[in-house]
Design an enzyme around this catalytic site. Sequence first.
Site, PDB file in Angstrom:
ATOM      1  N   GLY A 132       0.770  -1.241   0.000  1.00 48.62           N
ATOM      2  CA  GLY A 132       0.000   0.000   0.000  1.00 48.62           C
ATOM      3  C   GLY A 132       0.796   1.284   0.000  1.00 48.62           C
ATOM      4  N   ASN A 152       1.740   3.036  -2.561  1.00 54.49           N
ATOM      5  CA  ASN A 152       1.104   3.982  -3.499  1.00 54.49           C
ATOM      6  C   ASN A 152      -0.196   4.528  -2.932  1.00 54.49           C
ATOM      7  OD1 ASN A 152       2.582   4.342  -6.181  1.00 54.49           O
ATOM      8  ND2 ASN A 152       2.752   2.133  -5.830  1.00 54.49           N
ATOM      9  N   MET A 160      -3.885  -7.295  -6.870  1.00 51.10           N
ATOM     10  CA  MET A 160      -3.343  -8.473  -7.563  1.00 51.10           C
ATOM     11  C   MET A 160      -4.411  -9.404  -8.160  1.00 51.10           C
ATOM     12  SD  MET A 160      -0.220  -7.780  -7.493  1.00 51.10           S
ATOM     13  CE  MET A 160       0.581  -9.266  -8.092  1.00 51.10           C
ATOM     14  N   ARG A 161      -5.592  -8.871  -8.430  1.00 48.73           N
ATOM     15  CA  ARG A 161      -6.617  -9.660  -9.125  1.00 48.73           C
ATOM     16  C   ARG A 161      -6.901  -9.030 -10.482  1.00 48.73           C
ATOM     17  NH1 ARG A 161      -6.464 -14.219  -6.913  1.00 48.73           N
ATOM     18  NH2 ARG A 161      -8.327 -14.751  -8.099  1.00 48.73           N
ATOM     19  N   ASN A 184      -4.166   2.346 -13.485  1.00 49.16           N
ATOM     20  CA  ASN A 184      -3.247   1.443 -12.791  1.00 49.16           C
ATOM     21  C   ASN A 184      -1.848   2.027 -12.899  1.00 49.16           C
ATOM     22  OD1 ASN A 184      -2.252  -0.794 -11.440  1.00 49.16           O
ATOM     23  ND2 ASN A 184      -2.523  -2.216 -13.148  1.00 49.16           N
ATOM     24  N   HIS A 213       2.327   0.815 -13.114  1.00 48.26           N
ATOM     25  CA  HIS A 213       3.166  -0.345 -13.425  1.00 48.26           C
ATOM     26  C   HIS A 213       4.630   0.087 -13.351  1.00 48.26           C
ATOM     27  CE1 HIS A 213       4.118  -4.221 -15.207  1.00 48.26           C
ATOM     28  NE2 HIS A 213       4.960  -3.603 -16.018  1.00 48.26           N
ATOM     29  N   ASP A 241      -1.678  -4.612 -19.060  1.00 49.77           N
ATOM     30  CA  ASP A 241      -0.818  -3.415 -18.996  1.00 49.77           C
ATOM     31  C   ASP A 241      -0.694  -2.715 -20.351  1.00 49.77           C
ATOM     32  OD1 ASP A 241      -0.373  -4.029 -16.310  1.00 49.77           O
ATOM     33  OD2 ASP A 241       1.400  -5.230 -16.758  1.00 49.77           O
ATOM     34  N   GLU A 259       7.145   6.168  -8.563  1.00 50.93           N
ATOM     35  CA  GLU A 259       5.704   5.862  -8.567  1.00 50.93           C
ATOM     36  C   GLU A 259       4.953   6.813  -7.639  1.00 50.93           C
ATOM     37  OE1 GLU A 259       4.567   1.720  -8.185  1.00 50.93           O
ATOM     38  OE2 GLU A 259       6.581   1.100  -8.751  1.00 50.93           O
TER      39      GLU A 259
HETATM   40  C1  GRF Z   1       4.003  -1.203  -7.308  1.00 50.61           C
HETATM   41  O1  GRF Z   1       5.313  -1.496  -7.717  1.00 50.61           O
HETATM   42  C2  GRF Z   1       3.117  -0.998  -8.503  1.00 50.61           C
HETATM   43  O2  GRF Z   1       3.788  -0.450  -9.602  1.00 50.61           O
HETATM   44  C3  GRF Z   1       2.663  -2.387  -8.830  1.00 50.61           C
HETATM   45  O3  GRF Z   1       2.492  -3.009  -7.588  1.00 50.61           O
HETATM   46  C4  GRF Z   1       3.333  -2.391  -6.623  1.00 50.61           C
HETATM   47  C5  GRF Z   1       2.463  -1.960  -5.484  1.00 50.61           C
HETATM   48  O4  GRF Z   1       3.219  -1.448  -4.410  1.00 50.61           O
HETATM   49  N1  GRF Z   1       1.458  -2.357  -9.630  1.00 50.61           N
HETATM   50  P1  GRF Z   1       2.468  -0.777  -3.183  1.00 50.61           P
HETATM   51  O5  GRF Z   1       1.506  -1.826  -2.631  1.00 50.61           O
HETATM   52  O6  GRF Z   1       1.755   0.428  -3.676  1.00 50.61           O
HETATM   53  O7  GRF Z   1       3.542  -0.441  -2.191  1.00 50.61           O
END
Ligand code: GRF
Length: 215
Positions: A12, A14, A90-91, A107, A109, A145, A174
């Site tokens: 989490g 992000n 992750m789904r 999203n 990536h 993606d 990110e």
């Molecule tokens: C990040 O690297 C994002 O790019 C990818 O999953 C990871 C999530 O990290 N989609 P977090 O849970 O936000 O720390």
Amino acid sequence: MLKVGVLISGRGSNLKALIDAAAQPGFPAEIACVISNKASAEGLKYAEEAQVPAHVINHKAFAEREDFDRAINAVLQAHGVQLICLAGFMRLHTPWFVNEWHDRLVNIHPTLLPAFPGLHVHEAVIKSGTRFSGATVFFVRNGTDDGPIINQAVLPVLADDTPDTLAARILRLEHQIYPQAVRLIAEGRVNIHEDKCFIADHVASDAFIVNPPLS
Ligand code: GRF
């Protein structure tokens, strides 16, 4: 204020970056709710700390993937969500969900898409010998993606990078570009034409970096 729903499955970081950005005066979006498919997701603590409503919807409780997506959709609708940010969720969503949220589902990536989609990307980047990697925020489509790109950040791959060191440096990017993407969308500055994003009032830079450096 644009109402944002954030979907997570784990760490989490992000989500935290988005919550922190939304707490800044003048940020044009608010985090209306957080949904995790796992009760153990560490990121849920950031929602709790910020008093953002959080919901756990366990995918294993649903026989069909679309039923799971419909349950998520119901929670998002109940909170009046206008934009979904996937943040380490992750789904894979069903085509029904992706179509329902067309141009309202983004999203992030950790590579420079369209290069290196999918999983285990930092290993693949290092193995390829490419001199640069980075991060991409994009609108989700039904492929993996492959949706319209909103913004990207780039950094050099270092000679002694491991997948972990590269991932850690990209994660810092990110945390900068996800809030920027949400801001641009909330300000109405992201226009999609023929499945490509155009950013209004965008000041172009002709700066470049070379790796290894020129001198
Ligand atoms: C990040 O690297 C994002 O790019 C990818 O999953 C990871 C999530 O990290 N989609 P977090 O849970 O936000 O720390």
